[in-house]
Design a protein around this motif. Structure first.
Motif, short mmCIF file in Angstrom:
data_model
loop_
_atom_site.label_atom_id
_atom_site.label_comp_id
_atom_site.label_asym_id
_atom_site.label_seq_id
_atom_site.Cartn_x
_atom_site.Cartn_y
_atom_site.Cartn_z
N ASN A 55 0.82 -1.21 0.00
CA ASN A 55 0.00 0.00 0.00
C ASN A 55 0.85 1.26 0.00
N MET A 56 1.92 1.26 0.77
CA MET A 56 2.78 2.44 0.81
C MET A 56 3.55 2.60 -0.50
N TRP A 57 3.93 1.49 -1.11
CA TRP A 57 4.59 1.58 -2.42
C TRP A 57 3.64 2.20 -3.44
N ALA A 58 2.38 1.75 -3.46
CA ALA A 58 1.41 2.28 -4.41
C ALA A 58 1.16 3.76 -4.16
N LEU A 59 1.07 4.16 -2.88
CA LEU A 59 0.87 5.57 -2.54
C LEU A 59 2.07 6.40 -2.98
N TRP A 60 3.27 5.88 -2.78
CA TRP A 60 4.48 6.58 -3.19
C TRP A 60 4.58 6.67 -4.71
N ALA A 61 4.10 5.64 -5.44
CA ALA A 61 4.20 5.62 -6.90
C ALA A 61 3.16 6.52 -7.56
N LEU A 62 1.95 6.55 -7.04
CA LEU A 62 0.86 7.30 -7.68
C LEU A 62 0.62 8.67 -7.05
N GLY A 63 0.89 8.78 -5.75
CA GLY A 63 0.55 10.01 -5.04
C GLY A 63 1.17 11.27 -5.58
N PRO A 64 2.48 11.33 -5.79
CA PRO A 64 3.09 12.60 -6.24
C PRO A 64 2.51 13.14 -7.53
N ALA A 65 2.28 12.28 -8.52
CA ALA A 65 1.73 12.75 -9.79
C ALA A 65 0.31 13.28 -9.63
N LEU A 66 -0.51 12.57 -8.86
CA LEU A 66 -1.88 13.03 -8.64
C LEU A 66 -1.91 14.30 -7.80
N GLU A 67 -1.05 14.37 -6.80
CA GLU A 67 -1.01 15.57 -5.96
C GLU A 67 -0.57 16.79 -6.77
N GLN A 68 0.35 16.57 -7.72
CA GLN A 68 0.82 17.69 -8.53
C GLN A 68 -0.29 18.23 -9.43
N VAL A 69 -1.05 17.35 -10.07
CA VAL A 69 -2.05 17.81 -11.03
C VAL A 69 -3.34 18.25 -10.34
N LEU A 70 -3.65 17.66 -9.18
CA LEU A 70 -4.89 18.02 -8.48
C LEU A 70 -4.70 19.16 -7.49
N GLY A 71 -3.50 19.32 -6.99
CA GLY A 71 -3.30 20.25 -5.89
C GLY A 71 -3.49 19.51 -4.57
N ARG A 72 -3.03 20.10 -3.51
CA ARG A 72 -2.98 19.38 -2.24
C ARG A 72 -4.35 19.07 -1.66
N TRP A 73 -5.26 20.03 -1.62
CA TRP A 73 -6.52 19.77 -0.93
C TRP A 73 -7.39 18.80 -1.74
N ARG A 74 -7.36 18.87 -3.06
CA ARG A 74 -8.13 17.93 -3.87
C ARG A 74 -7.59 16.52 -3.71
N PHE A 75 -6.26 16.41 -3.71
CA PHE A 75 -5.67 15.09 -3.55
C PHE A 75 -6.00 14.50 -2.18
N LEU A 76 -5.94 15.30 -1.14
CA LEU A 76 -6.28 14.82 0.19
C LEU A 76 -7.74 14.40 0.26
N ALA A 77 -8.63 15.20 -0.35
CA ALA A 77 -10.05 14.84 -0.38
C ALA A 77 -10.25 13.53 -1.13
N LEU A 78 -9.56 13.36 -2.23
CA LEU A 78 -9.66 12.13 -3.01
C LEU A 78 -9.25 10.93 -2.17
N TYR A 79 -8.14 11.03 -1.48
CA TYR A 79 -7.62 9.92 -0.69
C TYR A 79 -8.57 9.57 0.46
N LEU A 80 -8.96 10.56 1.23
CA LEU A 80 -9.79 10.30 2.41
C LEU A 80 -11.18 9.81 2.02
N LEU A 81 -11.78 10.40 1.00
CA LEU A 81 -13.11 9.97 0.59
C LEU A 81 -13.09 8.59 -0.04
N SER A 82 -12.01 8.25 -0.74
CA SER A 82 -11.90 6.90 -1.29
C SER A 82 -11.79 5.88 -0.17
#
Length: 297
Positions: free
Chosen positions: A151-178
């Motif tokens: 799980n941490m590998w997947a978060l490390w692999a996908l998280g930075p790219a999604l956080e960059q394009v979505l911005g921090r608050w959108r990415f956090l909302a995506l993660y928590l709501l998922s």
């Protein structure tokens, strides 16, 4: 009587203050020093020297770049939210290693009346389990440490790219709501069961990565392959909460559609609205299920 006129006084030719050997008659409009062509910088009126331009730029706030989905890029390129989430999961795992009580107190349990022991579940009022369970991982059993490692590998692999394009608050909302979506589906389908893990949130990132990749014209083949492999594992390996995985995937993909396809003129409003609407929907489902279970409590 003739007079011998004295010679005319010599006049010094002005030179650039940075390059004394260069003659010039142009002055900086800000500091009034002479500047040569190499030291001139266009200003609103006349020219300024390089030092005055640099001094003026110190007080100017530079606009941050806007991503294709309308999020302003962070002042730092470091994916702070991704690293913070990884850190929280690791800290929670270390707490689990020190005491099994951490899992007992914070794992996802829908209805304690359907289980043995003194655990209190969501239906009995401990709603926080819907969130806290996404930061816990198995410390033993058939998966052991591989659960948190993947799980941490997947978060490390996908998280930075999604956080960059979505911005921090959108990415956090995506993660928590998922992650919340995975817990809610388990609560709806099998309230007597329990689960831990960030897998629901990770599957939400899978779904969002696919949707946003399609929207931006990127290569989605690798994420589709990874998603298919994980779905096969989800439904073929025992002791895996398929509800958590599927719930997270559906919520993440649906929220990403709202983020990726919002009209540019109202993008921020739609993004906020999509996040709030998803939270309201999940909360309503929990309330309805809790009311349904209440007679048996």
């Amino acid at each position: 009587m003739s007079t011998d006129p004295s010679p005319a006084p010599e006049t010094s030719v002005p030179t650039c203050y940075r390059h004394p050997g260069r003659e010039t008659y142009v002055r900086c409009t800000r500091c009034d020093r002479y500047i040569c062509a190499d030291c001139m910088r266009d200003a609103a009126v006349g020219h300024q020297c390089v030092e005055c331009v640099a001094e003026g730029n110190r007080g100017v706030r530079r606009a941050r770049p806007v991503t294709p989905l309308g999020a302003r890029g962070p002042a730092s390129a470091v994916p702070a939210v991704t690293y913070s989430l990884i850190g929280l999961c690791v800290l929670a795992y270390l707490a689990e290693l020190s005491s099994w009580q951490v899992i007992t107190d914070y794992m996802m349990v829908g209805q304690a009346a359907l289980r043995s022991g003194d655990v209190i579940g969501v239906a009995e009022g401990e709603w926080y389990r819907l969130f806290t369970s996404m930061f816990l991982h198995q410390r033993g059993g058939s998966f052991g440490i591989t659960h948190i490692l993947f799980n941490m590998w997947a978060l490390w692999a996908l998280g930075p790219a999604l956080e960059q394009v979505l911005g921090r608050w959108r990415f956090l909302a995506l993660y928590l709501l998922s992650g919340l979506g995975g817990s809610v589906l388990l609560y709806l389908v099998d309230p007597g069961n329990s689960a831990v893990g960030a897998s629901g949130a990770i599957f939400g990132l899978f779904g969002a990565y696919f949707v946003i990749g399609r929207r931006l014209g990127g290569q989605v083949g690798p994420i589709v392959f990874l998603l298919v492999i994980n779905l096969v594992i989800t439904f073929s390996v025992p002791d895996i909460s398929w509800e958590g995985h599927v719930g997270g995937l559906v919520v993440g993909a649906a929220l990403a559609v709202g983020f990726a396809y919002a009209p540019a003129a109202h993008r921020r409003l739609v993004h906020i609205g999509a996040s709030v609407a998803m939270l309201a929907l999940l909360a309503t489902l929990v309330l309805v299920k809790t009311a349904e279970l209440s007679p048996s409590i």
